[in-house]
Design a protein around this motif. Sequence first.
Motif, PDB file in Angstrom:
ATOM      1  N   ILE A  60       0.851  -1.192   0.000  1.00 44.50           N
ATOM      2  CA  ILE A  60       0.000   0.000   0.000  1.00 44.50           C
ATOM      3  C   ILE A  60       0.886   1.240   0.000  1.00 44.50           C
ATOM      4  O   ILE A  60       1.838   1.346   0.792  1.00 44.50           O
ATOM      5  CB  ILE A  60      -0.919   0.036   1.240  1.00 44.50           C
ATOM      6  CG1 ILE A  60      -1.753  -1.254   1.329  1.00 44.50           C
ATOM      7  CG2 ILE A  60      -1.822   1.261   1.193  1.00 44.50           C
ATOM      8  CD1 ILE A  60      -2.689  -1.473   0.189  1.00 44.50           C
ATOM      9  N   LEU A  61       0.573   2.185  -0.880  1.00 38.26           N
ATOM     10  CA  LEU A  61       1.338   3.430  -0.976  1.00 38.26           C
ATOM     11  C   LEU A  61       0.408   4.619  -0.784  1.00 38.26           C
ATOM     12  O   LEU A  61      -0.576   4.770  -1.512  1.00 38.26           O
ATOM     13  CB  LEU A  61       2.027   3.523  -2.338  1.00 38.26           C
ATOM     14  CG  LEU A  61       2.780   4.830  -2.641  1.00 38.26           C
ATOM     15  CD1 LEU A  61       3.951   5.014  -1.680  1.00 38.26           C
ATOM     16  CD2 LEU A  61       3.269   4.839  -4.093  1.00 38.26           C
ATOM     17  N   PHE A  62       0.704   5.466   0.208  1.00 36.22           N
ATOM     18  CA  PHE A  62       0.011   6.735   0.416  1.00 36.22           C
ATOM     19  C   PHE A  62       0.966   7.854   0.018  1.00 36.22           C
ATOM     20  O   PHE A  62       2.123   7.866   0.452  1.00 36.22           O
ATOM     21  CB  PHE A  62      -0.396   6.910   1.876  1.00 36.22           C
ATOM     22  CG  PHE A  62      -1.473   5.979   2.347  1.00 36.22           C
ATOM     23  CD1 PHE A  62      -2.810   6.355   2.293  1.00 36.22           C
ATOM     24  CD2 PHE A  62      -1.158   4.724   2.845  1.00 36.22           C
ATOM     25  CE1 PHE A  62      -3.809   5.492   2.726  1.00 36.22           C
ATOM     26  CE2 PHE A  62      -2.141   3.856   3.281  1.00 36.22           C
ATOM     27  CZ  PHE A  62      -3.474   4.237   3.221  1.00 36.22           C
ATOM     28  N   THR A  63       0.493   8.792  -0.791  1.00 34.15           N
ATOM     29  CA  THR A  63       1.352   9.916  -1.192  1.00 34.15           C
ATOM     30  C   THR A  63       0.579  11.234  -1.098  1.00 34.15           C
ATOM     31  O   THR A  63      -0.651  11.258  -1.201  1.00 34.15           O
ATOM     32  CB  THR A  63       1.863   9.751  -2.640  1.00 34.15           C
ATOM     33  OG1 THR A  63       0.769   9.900  -3.561  1.00 34.15           O
ATOM     34  CG2 THR A  63       2.525   8.404  -2.837  1.00 34.15           C
ATOM     35  N   ASN A  64       1.348  12.299  -0.909  1.00 37.34           N
ATOM     36  CA  ASN A  64       0.745  13.631  -0.910  1.00 37.34           C
ATOM     37  C   ASN A  64       1.831  14.662  -1.189  1.00 37.34           C
ATOM     38  O   ASN A  64       2.999  14.473  -0.824  1.00 37.34           O
ATOM     39  CB  ASN A  64       0.082  13.931   0.441  1.00 37.34           C
ATOM     40  CG  ASN A  64      -0.855  15.120   0.355  1.00 37.34           C
ATOM     41  OD1 ASN A  64      -1.625  15.252  -0.594  1.00 37.34           O
ATOM     42  ND2 ASN A  64      -0.792  16.005   1.322  1.00 37.34           N
ATOM     43  N   GLY A  65       1.441  15.743  -1.847  1.00 32.81           N
ATOM     44  CA  GLY A  65       2.365  16.835  -2.128  1.00 32.81           C
ATOM     45  C   GLY A  65       1.799  18.142  -1.614  1.00 32.81           C
ATOM     46  O   GLY A  65       0.587  18.341  -1.619  1.00 32.81           O
ATOM     47  N   ALA A  66       2.685  19.016  -1.126  1.00 33.14           N
ATOM     48  CA  ALA A  66       2.261  20.309  -0.587  1.00 33.14           C
ATOM     49  C   ALA A  66       3.173  21.400  -1.134  1.00 33.14           C
ATOM     50  O   ALA A  66       4.372  21.191  -1.330  1.00 33.14           O
ATOM     51  CB  ALA A  66       2.305  20.297   0.943  1.00 33.14           C
ATOM     52  N   SER A  67       2.612  22.573  -1.376  1.00 35.58           N
ATOM     53  CA  SER A  67       3.408  23.687  -1.893  1.00 35.58           C
ATOM     54  C   SER A  67       2.994  25.003  -1.242  1.00 35.58           C
ATOM     55  O   SER A  67       3.050  26.049  -1.867  1.00 35.58           O
ATOM     56  CB  SER A  67       3.254  23.785  -3.418  1.00 35.58           C
ATOM     57  OG  SER A  67       1.888  23.988  -3.771  1.00 35.58           O
ATOM     58  N   SER A  68       2.589  24.944   0.031  1.00 34.85           N
ATOM     59  CA  SER A  68       2.086  26.138   0.718  1.00 34.85           C
ATOM     60  C   SER A  68       3.197  27.145   1.004  1.00 34.85           C
ATOM     61  O   SER A  68       3.115  28.306   0.613  1.00 34.85           O
ATOM     62  CB  SER A  68       1.389  25.741   2.018  1.00 34.85           C
ATOM     63  OG  SER A  68       2.250  24.941   2.812  1.00 34.85           O
ATOM     64  N   GLN A  69       4.263  26.716   1.702  1.00 31.02           N
ATOM     65  CA  GLN A  69       5.375  27.606   2.030  1.00 31.02           C
ATOM     66  C   GLN A  69       6.674  27.157   1.377  1.00 31.02           C
ATOM     67  O   GLN A  69       7.705  27.772   1.519  1.00 31.02           O
ATOM     68  CB  GLN A  69       5.554  27.667   3.546  1.00 31.02           C
ATOM     69  CG  GLN A  69       4.306  28.172   4.279  1.00 31.02           C
ATOM     70  CD  GLN A  69       4.533  28.274   5.761  1.00 31.02           C
ATOM     71  OE1 GLN A  69       5.594  28.686   6.216  1.00 31.02           O
ATOM     72  NE2 GLN A  69       3.530  27.903   6.534  1.00 31.02           N
ATOM     73  N   GLY A  70       6.627  26.094   0.688  1.00 25.68           N
ATOM     74  CA  GLY A  70       7.745  25.460   0.007  1.00 25.68           C
ATOM     75  C   GLY A  70       7.178  24.181  -0.568  1.00 25.68           C
ATOM     76  O   GLY A  70       5.998  23.902  -0.400  1.00 25.68           O
ATOM     77  N   VAL A  71       7.996  23.400  -1.231  1.00 23.52           N
ATOM     78  CA  VAL A  71       7.495  22.162  -1.826  1.00 23.52           C
ATOM     79  C   VAL A  71       7.910  20.989  -0.942  1.00 23.52           C
ATOM     80  O   VAL A  71       9.098  20.770  -0.706  1.00 23.52           O
ATOM     81  CB  VAL A  71       8.035  21.970  -3.250  1.00 23.52           C
ATOM     82  CG1 VAL A  71       7.519  20.663  -3.844  1.00 23.52           C
ATOM     83  CG2 VAL A  71       7.630  23.144  -4.126  1.00 23.52           C
ATOM     84  N   GLY A  72       6.919  20.256  -0.438  1.00 32.99           N
ATOM     85  CA  GLY A  72       7.183  19.098   0.398  1.00 32.99           C
ATOM     86  C   GLY A  72       6.389  17.901  -0.088  1.00 32.99           C
ATOM     87  O   GLY A  72       5.292  18.049  -0.638  1.00 32.99           O
ATOM     88  N   LEU A  73       6.944  16.722   0.107  1.00 28.91           N
ATOM     89  CA  LEU A  73       6.313  15.484  -0.332  1.00 28.91           C
ATOM     90  C   LEU A  73       6.201  14.530   0.846  1.00 28.91           C
ATOM     91  O   LEU A  73       7.109  14.440   1.673  1.00 28.91           O
ATOM     92  CB  LEU A  73       7.133  14.810  -1.449  1.00 28.91           C
ATOM     93  CG  LEU A  73       7.653  15.717  -2.573  1.00 28.91           C
ATOM     94  CD1 LEU A  73       8.518  14.915  -3.525  1.00 28.91           C
ATOM     95  CD2 LEU A  73       6.506  16.390  -3.297  1.00 28.91           C
ATOM     96  N   GLY A  74       5.093  13.820   0.919  1.00 23.92           N
ATOM     97  CA  GLY A  74       4.893  12.819   1.952  1.00 23.92           C
ATOM     98  C   GLY A  74       4.633  11.465   1.328  1.00 23.92           C
ATOM     99  O   GLY A  74       3.802  11.333   0.427  1.00 23.92           O
ATOM    100  N   ILE A  75       5.364  10.446   1.803  1.00 25.48           N
ATOM    101  CA  ILE A  75       5.235   9.092   1.266  1.00 25.48           C
ATOM    102  C   ILE A  75       5.155   8.111   2.427  1.00 25.48           C
ATOM    103  O   ILE A  75       5.962   8.180   3.364  1.00 25.48           O
ATOM    104  CB  ILE A  75       6.446   8.730   0.379  1.00 25.48           C
ATOM    105  CG1 ILE A  75       6.503   9.628  -0.862  1.00 25.48           C
ATOM    106  CG2 ILE A  75       6.395   7.257  -0.028  1.00 25.48           C
ATOM    107  CD1 ILE A  75       7.779   9.474  -1.655  1.00 25.48           C
ATOM    108  N   ILE A  76       4.196   7.211   2.375  1.00 31.45           N
ATOM    109  CA  ILE A  76       4.121   6.110   3.328  1.00 31.45           C
ATOM    110  C   ILE A  76       3.907   4.828   2.536  1.00 31.45           C
ATOM    111  O   ILE A  76       2.879   4.655   1.881  1.00 31.45           O
ATOM    112  CB  ILE A  76       2.980   6.298   4.342  1.00 31.45           C
ATOM    113  CG1 ILE A  76       3.235   7.535   5.202  1.00 31.45           C
ATOM    114  CG2 ILE A  76       2.856   5.064   5.228  1.00 31.45           C
ATOM    115  CD1 ILE A  76       2.159   7.810   6.216  1.00 31.45           C
TER     116      ILE A  76
END
Length: 241
Positions: A60-76
């Motif tokens: 199972i892969l959970f992913t998310n990307g954020a670009s609010s104050q910089g670019v960050g990526l989350g992976i589980i």
Amino acid sequence: MSGRIAKWSVKLSAYDLVYEPRAAINSQALADFVTDFSSDIQQEANWKVQQLDQDKGKWILFTNGASSQGVGLGIILKSSQGGIIPQAIKCDFQATNNEAEYEALILGLQLSKDLEVKIIHVFMDSLLLANHFNGSYAVRSEKLTEYMHIVKNLAEKSDSFIIEQVPREENAEADALANLGSTFRIPTKIKIPIIHILNPTTYMPSLDEKEIIREVAKQDPQVNEVAATENVVGQDPQINQ
């Protein structure tokens, strides 16, 4: 990271381990170690590696990307055997939120490919990206088209590949990791421990509870008696930026 080392990292992710570069080793010390290394231990180690190599279950892969104050990526990434690889990634480039979502998905799929995962189910809260892959929405941006081409190439390496859009609250862990990578400003080599606190600081353990904690601390060297008595019960594996 080679596939085999990455597979071992799944097994070791439950422990608070810090890896450091190997220093020079005396040749005689190395020879003594090889001599003392039991053939039984070697057989057990080979069997463990074989078990990891034969893991053909669904991951199972959970992913998310954020670009609010910089670019960050989350992976589980969760293995079929219950192991977990969490990653909070900080990107040193600008990207839109949709581009960040694609970056997170691609890095998660590349990690899966390194681990030779053949059956993978992806969950994300981006309706746009999920529908791009499933064909419900047309990909109009040239850059997003390039991202989608990479995603499909990686997906073809799997025997079974599914992308499913889920509500944001069901993707909260990957979202938290993405926001951490997006907003936190720390040097690259700094590690962030996650500490679990069982009770509020106003809580006073009973004498019986203190005695239990002391006994646990004696049996498990990873448990610090003083910290445990003060309600700090342990640390998660450290998350690298």
